[in-house]
Design an enzyme around this catalytic site. Structure first.
Site, mmCIF file in Angstrom:
data_model
loop_
_atom_site.group_PDB
_atom_site.id
_atom_site.type_symbol
_atom_site.label_atom_id
_atom_site.label_comp_id
_atom_site.label_asym_id
_atom_site.label_seq_id
_atom_site.Cartn_x
_atom_site.Cartn_y
_atom_site.Cartn_z
ATOM 1 N N SER A 53 0.947 -1.254 -0.048
ATOM 2 C CA SER A 53 -0.027 0.040 -0.003
ATOM 3 C C SER A 53 0.952 1.224 0.084
ATOM 4 O O SER A 53 1.850 1.316 0.754
ATOM 5 C CB SER A 53 -0.848 0.166 1.255
ATOM 6 O OG SER A 53 -1.539 1.264 1.227
ATOM 7 N N VAL A 58 7.164 2.297 4.227
ATOM 8 C CA VAL A 58 8.148 1.582 3.480
ATOM 9 C C VAL A 58 7.900 1.900 1.992
ATOM 10 O O VAL A 58 8.610 2.179 1.214
ATOM 11 C CB VAL A 58 8.634 0.100 3.849
ATOM 12 C CG1 VAL A 58 9.213 -0.546 2.658
ATOM 13 C CG2 VAL A 58 9.174 0.176 5.114
ATOM 14 N N CYS A 59 6.655 1.441 1.589
ATOM 15 C CA CYS A 59 6.026 1.638 0.563
ATOM 16 C C CYS A 59 6.156 3.256 -0.201
ATOM 17 O O CYS A 59 6.740 3.550 -1.511
ATOM 18 C CB CYS A 59 4.550 1.228 0.037
ATOM 19 S SG CYS A 59 4.276 -0.503 0.624
ATOM 20 N N ASP A 60 5.705 3.873 0.704
ATOM 21 C CA ASP A 60 5.889 5.490 0.407
ATOM 22 C C ASP A 60 7.531 5.819 0.100
ATOM 23 O O ASP A 60 7.645 6.513 -1.129
ATOM 24 C CB ASP A 60 5.566 6.314 1.619
ATOM 25 C CG ASP A 60 5.710 7.917 1.370
ATOM 26 O OD1 ASP A 60 4.598 8.575 1.093
ATOM 27 O OD2 ASP A 60 6.589 8.269 1.746
#
Length: 165
Positions: A53, A58-60
């Site tokens: 997501s 971490v994804c950001d």
């Protein structure tokens, strides 16, 4: 296939993992305007970032990191694929000035997750993975991050992209 964990607990991935040297499998995703995007319509050298997501730390950071790097990778298309709804992806890109990475959603058909072996059965999310694909649709780099909450090997992915330029 190595065991992949989410917060230390083993997870089950649906589908078959992508192998280096194989063709990228066929899939259909949804863009930020709710239009279907097929794998056949995505051409040239490209990177697919499979992330759980965009609204997680971490994804950001991962997608913003690739967005910065994309400016120096002319001729390379970078796609961040998640189960986030297209509306949330569009909002996230606008809030973080992400212009060099195109976000695509697998929420509707889950065909990317099944085709690439990234669909986490227990969570209905995608695991963290990076795939580099050449202009002839062959996978030249594939990384399934062993712990979903950790970052991919950025340097290895960037090196794989550089080799295709």
């Amino acid at each position: 296939m190595h065991t992949i964990t989410f917060k230390g607990k083993p997870i089950t991935l649906a589908g078959s993992q992508v192998r280096v040297g194989a063709r990228i499998p066929e899939f259909t995703l949804t863009d930020n305007n709710l239009a279907d995007v097929t794998s056949d319509s995505l051409r040239g050298t490209r990177a697919f970032l499979s992330v759980p997501s965009l609204d997680t730390g971490v994804c950001d950071l991962e997608v913003r990191n690739f967005n910065e790097k994309a400016a120096s990778l002319q001729g390379v298309s970078i796609y961040a694929v998640s189960m986030d709804l297209p509306f949330a992806q569009k909002r996230w890109c606008g809030a973080h000035d992400v212009a060099h990475v195109r976000t695509l959603s697998d929420y509707k058909q889950r065909s990317f997750g099944r085709a690439t072996g990234t669909l986490i059965e227990e969570l209905g999310l995608l695991t963290r993975a990076v795939f580099i694909v050449d202009a002839k649709d062959h996978v030249t780099y594939a990384e399934y991050v062993p712990e979903v909450s950790q970052h991919p090997d950025y340097e290895a992915a960037y090196a794989a992209l550089q080799q295709l330029r």
